[in-house]
Write a protein that holds these residues in place. Structure first.
Motif: not given
Length: 372
Positions: A123-144
């Protein structure tokens, strides 16, 4: 007072991932059809998106376009979205602090593949950065966090501590996926041969197209090969992979960007479908092949074993991919040579394909939000 479940439908704008766009639309339609008494379905969409899904009248159109929205939500800026029950068919969701217990706010996201974490170099660096950031947010805030297979849930839990929040809800082929009446004409337009082997994958190493080509070569068949799943511009690279595996480039037909009707027309003329990748991803093309009762030979990845079960020839060492080409080549040769083998595999594929539907997925989404 009715309950409103709002679905994030960012993938319906131009340029989105076609599989995620289809999944988003299919799930939204199915949620409308399966809504329990007293429940309604709404939508959250980026600016500029024209939404046309019957039964969804409550549409919150945000001020930002999809790209700007993705950047804002990556940073946790979710102003203007509001609370309540929010379900995203992708990883893009307004993930921020909320109170599920007192305000009854819920946010659920979906992961269809783990490529950014298992094969980040693809993946490109922007794609990779976005996915990792969003999973980090999901780990913190997603209910499922919804994933399509138990195998992927186990791998997600090994990658990120999500506690008990991983939920398994499989997708399906498009509900109206069928051979079009103009299938022959479509194949002529696309220059697709009438009897061929369909090979699933793109040019990324994790797609294992080289393994697939080697398997077809080992099977000793001279049938042409049609590659499904390639991205635009990958044609020369894929032909090079075929030739490096001993397959003449003239036998290989790469058709990036084929829509659902074209894919159905291509699969209609497929002798069998070969799926060589061990990538942790939901196998959309396999689901489509099963819906059309196309015989399947697939590598024994954890996801293939769970999705296909006995709906095809799932071969190879589940723990070691070294012998995948040999095992798949033998399975292809047996399917093509044995009397009635292709017919039997086709029946098994069609039977297994009936286990997947978007209505069933929607029922499980409603149950998930009820459980939360």
């Amino acid at each position: 007072m009715s309950v409103l479940l709002r679905v994030v439908l960012d993938q319906l704008v131009a340029g989105s991932d076609p599989d995620l766009a289809a999944a988003s639309r299919e799930l939204a339609q199915a949620l409308v059809q399966t809504a329990p008494s007293g429940c309604e379905v709404g939508a959250i969409v980026p600016a500029g998106d024209e939404l046309a899904i019957a039964g969804i009248d409550d549409v919150r159109r945000l001020a930002m376009g999809r790209r700007e929205l993705a950047a804002a939500w990556q940073l946790g800026v979710t102003a203007g979205v509001g609370g309540g029950l929010i379900h995203s068919p992708t990883l893009l969701a307004p993930l921020s602090r909320h109170d599920r217990a007192n305000d009854h706010d819920q946010t659920v996201v979906t992961l269809w593949d783990l490529q950014p974490w298992e094969h980040p170099e693809e993946l490109s660096r922007p794609q990779l950065t976005w996915h990792k950031a969003m999973l980090k947010r999901a780990r913190k805030h997603a209910d499922a966090i919804v994933v399509p297979t138990h195998a992927m849930a186990r791998r997600l839990e090994a990658l990120v501590d999500v506690g008990s929040r991983a939920r398994v809800i499989p997708g399906a082929a498009p509900s109206v996926f069928a051979v079009p009446t103009d299938a022959v004409g479509r194949r002529r337009t696309l220059a697709i041969p009438e009897a061929h082997i369909a090979l699933v994958g793109d040019a990324a190493p994790s797609a294992a197209l080289a393994v697939g080509f080697a398997a077809v070569g080992a099977a000793g068949t001279g049938l042409p090969i049609v590659v499904l799943g390639a991205r635009e511009g990958e044609e020369p690279e894929i032909v090079d992979l075929a030739e490096a595996s001993g397959i003449a480039g003239s036998r290989v037909h790469v058709r990036p960007g084929a829509d659902a009707a074209d894919r159905a027309a291509i699969l209609d003329a497929s002798v069998l479908l070969v799926a060589p990748s061990r990538r942790a991803a939901f196998p959309w093309r396999v689901l489509e092949a099963m819906k059309l009762s196309v015989p399947i030979v697939a590598v024994a990845s954890a996801d293939h074993r769970e999705v296909i079960v006995d709906g095809g020839a799932v071969v190879g060492d589940p723990e070691d991919g070294e012998g995948d080409a040999t095992a798949m080549g033998a399975a292809i040769a047996e399917a093509l040579a044995a009397d009635g083998a292709l017919d039997r595999l086709g029946v098994l594929a069609g039977d297994r394909g009936r286990a997947f539907s978007w209505l069933a997925a929607a029922d499980r989404v409603w149950q998930l939000h009820a459980d939360l």
